[in-house]
Design a protein around this motif. Structure first.
Motif, PDB file in Angstrom:
ATOM      1  N   ARG A  18       0.846  -1.128   0.067  1.00 40.30           N
ATOM      2  CA  ARG A  18      -0.243   0.016  -0.142  1.00 40.30           C
ATOM      3  C   ARG A  18       0.792   1.322  -0.024  1.00 40.30           C
ATOM      4  NH1 ARG A  18      -1.375  -1.651   5.327  1.00 40.30           N
ATOM      5  NH2 ARG A  18      -0.211  -0.391   6.959  1.00 40.30           N
ATOM      6  N   VAL A  19       2.150   1.235   0.207  1.00 40.47           N
ATOM      7  CA  VAL A  19       3.023   2.425   0.018  1.00 40.47           C
ATOM      8  C   VAL A  19       3.310   2.741  -1.141  1.00 40.47           C
ATOM      9  CG1 VAL A  19       4.005   2.177   2.448  1.00 40.47           C
ATOM     10  CG2 VAL A  19       5.346   1.227   0.289  1.00 40.47           C
ATOM     11  N   GLY A  20       2.924   1.861  -2.064  1.00 42.73           N
ATOM     12  CA  GLY A  20       3.286   2.172  -3.594  1.00 42.73           C
ATOM     13  C   GLY A  20       4.605   1.776  -4.135  1.00 42.73           C
ATOM     14  N   ALA A  21       4.918   1.834  -5.300  1.00 41.94           N
ATOM     15  CA  ALA A  21       6.062   1.308  -6.011  1.00 41.94           C
ATOM     16  C   ALA A  21       7.158   2.345  -5.301  1.00 41.94           C
ATOM     17  CB  ALA A  21       6.063   1.623  -7.526  1.00 41.94           C
ATOM     18  N   PRO A  22       8.384   1.863  -4.967  1.00 43.92           N
ATOM     19  CA  PRO A  22       8.739   0.543  -5.451  1.00 43.92           C
ATOM     20  C   PRO A  22       8.532  -0.442  -4.186  1.00 43.92           C
ATOM     21  CG  PRO A  22      10.708   1.645  -4.354  1.00 43.92           C
ATOM     22  CD  PRO A  22       9.420   2.649  -4.476  1.00 43.92           C
ATOM     23  N   HIS A  23       7.542  -0.265  -3.446  1.00 50.07           N
ATOM     24  CA  HIS A  23       6.929  -1.197  -2.554  1.00 50.07           C
ATOM     25  C   HIS A  23       8.111  -1.507  -1.581  1.00 50.07           C
ATOM     26  CE1 HIS A  23       3.489  -1.504  -5.041  1.00 50.07           C
ATOM     27  NE2 HIS A  23       4.025  -1.924  -6.025  1.00 50.07           N
ATOM     28  N   GLU A  24       8.557  -0.426  -1.027  1.00 50.60           N
ATOM     29  CA  GLU A  24       9.632  -0.463  -0.146  1.00 50.60           C
ATOM     30  C   GLU A  24       9.809   0.485   0.939  1.00 50.60           C
ATOM     31  OE1 GLU A  24      13.923  -0.951  -1.838  1.00 50.60           O
ATOM     32  OE2 GLU A  24      13.777   1.102  -1.246  1.00 50.60           O
ATOM     33  N   LEU A  25      10.071  -0.026   2.209  1.00 48.75           N
ATOM     34  CA  LEU A  25      10.128   0.776   3.560  1.00 48.75           C
ATOM     35  C   LEU A  25      11.359   0.250   4.192  1.00 48.75           C
ATOM     36  CD1 LEU A  25       6.449   0.755   4.803  1.00 48.75           C
ATOM     37  CD2 LEU A  25       7.813   2.584   4.117  1.00 48.75           C
ATOM     38  N   THR A  26      11.937   1.303   4.990  1.00 51.15           N
ATOM     39  CA  THR A  26      12.877   0.709   5.919  1.00 51.15           C
ATOM     40  C   THR A  26      12.220  -0.185   7.009  1.00 51.15           C
ATOM     41  OG1 THR A  26      12.603   2.453   7.721  1.00 51.15           O
ATOM     42  CG2 THR A  26      14.015   2.969   6.062  1.00 51.15           C
TER      43      THR A  26
ATOM     44  N   HIS B  42      17.843  -4.950   1.895  1.00 44.24           N
ATOM     45  CA  HIS B  42      19.195  -4.507   1.414  1.00 44.24           C
ATOM     46  C   HIS B  42      19.580  -3.192   2.049  1.00 44.24           C
ATOM     47  CE1 HIS B  42      17.221  -1.237  -1.070  1.00 44.24           C
ATOM     48  NE2 HIS B  42      16.256  -2.242  -1.207  1.00 44.24           N
ATOM     49  N   PRO B  43      20.850  -2.814   2.174  1.00 40.89           N
ATOM     50  CA  PRO B  43      21.133  -1.371   2.993  1.00 40.89           C
ATOM     51  C   PRO B  43      20.632  -0.328   2.082  1.00 40.89           C
ATOM     52  CG  PRO B  43      23.047  -2.925   2.298  1.00 40.89           C
ATOM     53  CD  PRO B  43      21.857  -3.488   1.706  1.00 40.89           C
ATOM     54  N   ASP B  44      20.160   0.608   3.124  1.00 38.70           N
ATOM     55  CA  ASP B  44      19.656   1.931   2.466  1.00 38.70           C
ATOM     56  C   ASP B  44      20.667   2.717   2.128  1.00 38.70           C
ATOM     57  OD1 ASP B  44      18.632   4.479   2.383  1.00 38.70           O
ATOM     58  OD2 ASP B  44      17.191   4.300   4.059  1.00 38.70           O
ATOM     59  N   PRO B  45      20.800   3.078   0.868  1.00 40.68           N
ATOM     60  CA  PRO B  45      21.761   4.149   0.424  1.00 40.68           C
ATOM     61  C   PRO B  45      21.997   5.450   0.791  1.00 40.68           C
ATOM     62  CG  PRO B  45      20.241   3.712  -1.268  1.00 40.68           C
ATOM     63  CD  PRO B  45      19.873   2.816   0.209  1.00 40.68           C
ATOM     64  N   ALA B  46      21.166   5.893   1.525  1.00 38.70           N
ATOM     65  CA  ALA B  46      20.987   7.101   2.294  1.00 38.70           C
ATOM     66  C   ALA B  46      21.690   7.074   3.557  1.00 38.70           C
ATOM     67  CB  ALA B  46      19.716   7.971   2.152  1.00 38.70           C
ATOM     68  N   ASP B  47      21.360   5.891   4.108  1.00 42.12           N
ATOM     69  CA  ASP B  47      21.954   5.838   5.790  1.00 42.12           C
ATOM     70  C   ASP B  47      22.120   4.220   5.791  1.00 42.12           C
ATOM     71  OD1 ASP B  47      21.972   5.100   8.377  1.00 42.12           O
ATOM     72  OD2 ASP B  47      19.802   5.958   8.826  1.00 42.12           O
ATOM     73  N   ARG B  48      23.728   4.062   5.927  1.00 47.03           N
ATOM     74  CA  ARG B  48      24.075   2.693   5.905  1.00 47.03           C
ATOM     75  C   ARG B  48      23.968   1.782   6.998  1.00 47.03           C
ATOM     76  NH1 ARG B  48      27.715   1.827   2.096  1.00 47.03           N
ATOM     77  NH2 ARG B  48      28.920   0.096   3.314  1.00 47.03           N
ATOM     78  N   ARG B  49      23.408   2.646   8.024  1.00 44.06           N
ATOM     79  CA  ARG B  49      22.879   1.758   9.264  1.00 44.06           C
ATOM     80  C   ARG B  49      21.359   1.044   9.032  1.00 44.06           C
ATOM     81  NH1 ARG B  49      22.925   6.497  13.286  1.00 44.06           N
ATOM     82  NH2 ARG B  49      22.168   7.329  11.158  1.00 44.06           N
ATOM     83  N   ALA B  50      20.636   1.758   8.153  1.00 42.61           N
ATOM     84  CA  ALA B  50      19.482   1.207   7.934  1.00 42.61           C
ATOM     85  C   ALA B  50      19.213   0.098   6.764  1.00 42.61           C
ATOM     86  CB  ALA B  50      18.331   2.343   7.523  1.00 42.61           C
ATOM     87  N   ILE B  51      18.300  -0.740   7.225  1.00 50.01           N
ATOM     88  CA  ILE B  51      18.141  -1.752   6.176  1.00 50.01           C
ATOM     89  C   ILE B  51      16.581  -1.457   5.486  1.00 50.01           C
ATOM     90  CG2 ILE B  51      17.469  -4.226   5.741  1.00 50.01           C
ATOM     91  CD1 ILE B  51      20.388  -3.870   6.475  1.00 50.01           C
ATOM     92  N   ARG B  52      16.530  -1.416   4.159  1.00 49.83           N
ATOM     93  CA  ARG B  52      15.587  -1.271   3.479  1.00 49.83           C
ATOM     94  C   ARG B  52      14.708  -2.621   3.059  1.00 49.83           C
ATOM     95  NH1 ARG B  52      14.201   3.650   2.962  1.00 49.83           N
ATOM     96  NH2 ARG B  52      12.460   3.378   1.497  1.00 49.83           N
ATOM     97  N   VAL B  53      13.408  -2.848   3.023  1.00 47.40           N
ATOM     98  CA  VAL B  53      12.737  -3.890   2.941  1.00 47.40           C
ATOM     99  C   VAL B  53      11.806  -3.448   1.598  1.00 47.40           C
ATOM    100  CG1 VAL B  53      11.079  -5.818   3.752  1.00 47.40           C
ATOM    101  CG2 VAL B  53      12.857  -4.627   5.249  1.00 47.40           C
TER     102      VAL B  53
END
Length: 181
Positions: A78-86, A117-128
């Motif tokens: 429901r967040v829309g493309a690319p269907h990704e959140l931290t 995968h790692p968040d390119p904007a914040d290397r400490r965060a993971i994106r799903v």
């Protein structure tokens, strides 16, 4: 019983909560009618949640999911493309502990429905992110899930549904549940 709500008339439908309230009235006549009304209403909300959850389980099972897994997939969808959140964004939406969300993500990743995968904007965060397979599963499951919810609510008129929806919204807001995250 309070003045607002009278005891069921003879021959009227009585549910389990009416029976519990009658037992409390008999055993503790000193308890306030308003308190017994509150106990009955909270009891009905909790009982409805249990019965609705039981009724939803077969639909999720049919799609190879548990409710908690569907919740993650639906949130990403429901967040829309690319269907990704931290992972943190998912955690806020799901209102569970970080350990619980990690377990959900581990299961979904093993099933090939999400990728991390790692968040390119914040290397400490993971994106799903939903995978193609995850998108297909959630799109099929949500159609069946909504149809099942409509079926489970057939006992209420459209007016009943609107009234209950409004009352529950006001209750949730009064309890501080006003925004996701």
């Amino acid at each position: 019983m309070s003045e607002r709500e009278e005891a069921p008339q003879p021959g009227a439908e009585v549910d389990a909560i009416d029976e519990l309230r009658a037992q409390w009235r008999r055993e503790r006549p000193d308890m306030s009618p308003a308190g017994l009304d509150a106990m009955a209403l909270v009891g009905r909300i909790k009982r409805a949640e249990q019965l609705l959850s039981k009724g939803m389980k077969p639909v999720f099972t049919e799609h190879g999911l548990e409710f908690a897994e569907f919740d993650v997939l639906a949130t990403l969808r429901r967040v829309g493309a690319p269907h990704e959140l931290t992972a943190g964004g998912l955690l806020k939406s799901a209102m569970v502990t970080s350990g619980a969300i990690t377990n959900r993500l581990d299961r979904l990743e093993r099933k090939g429905l999400i990728e991390r995968h790692p968040d390119p904007a914040d290397r400490r965060a993971i994106r799903v992110r939903l995978t193609g397979a995850g998108l297909e599963v959630v799109d099929r499951a949500v159609v069946d899930h909504v149809a099942n919810e409509e079926r489970m609510l057939e006992g209420l008129t459209a007016q009943d549904r609107r009234a209950l929806d409004g009352a529950l919204r006001r209750l949730l807001m009064s309890l501080g549940d006003t925004r996701l995250g």
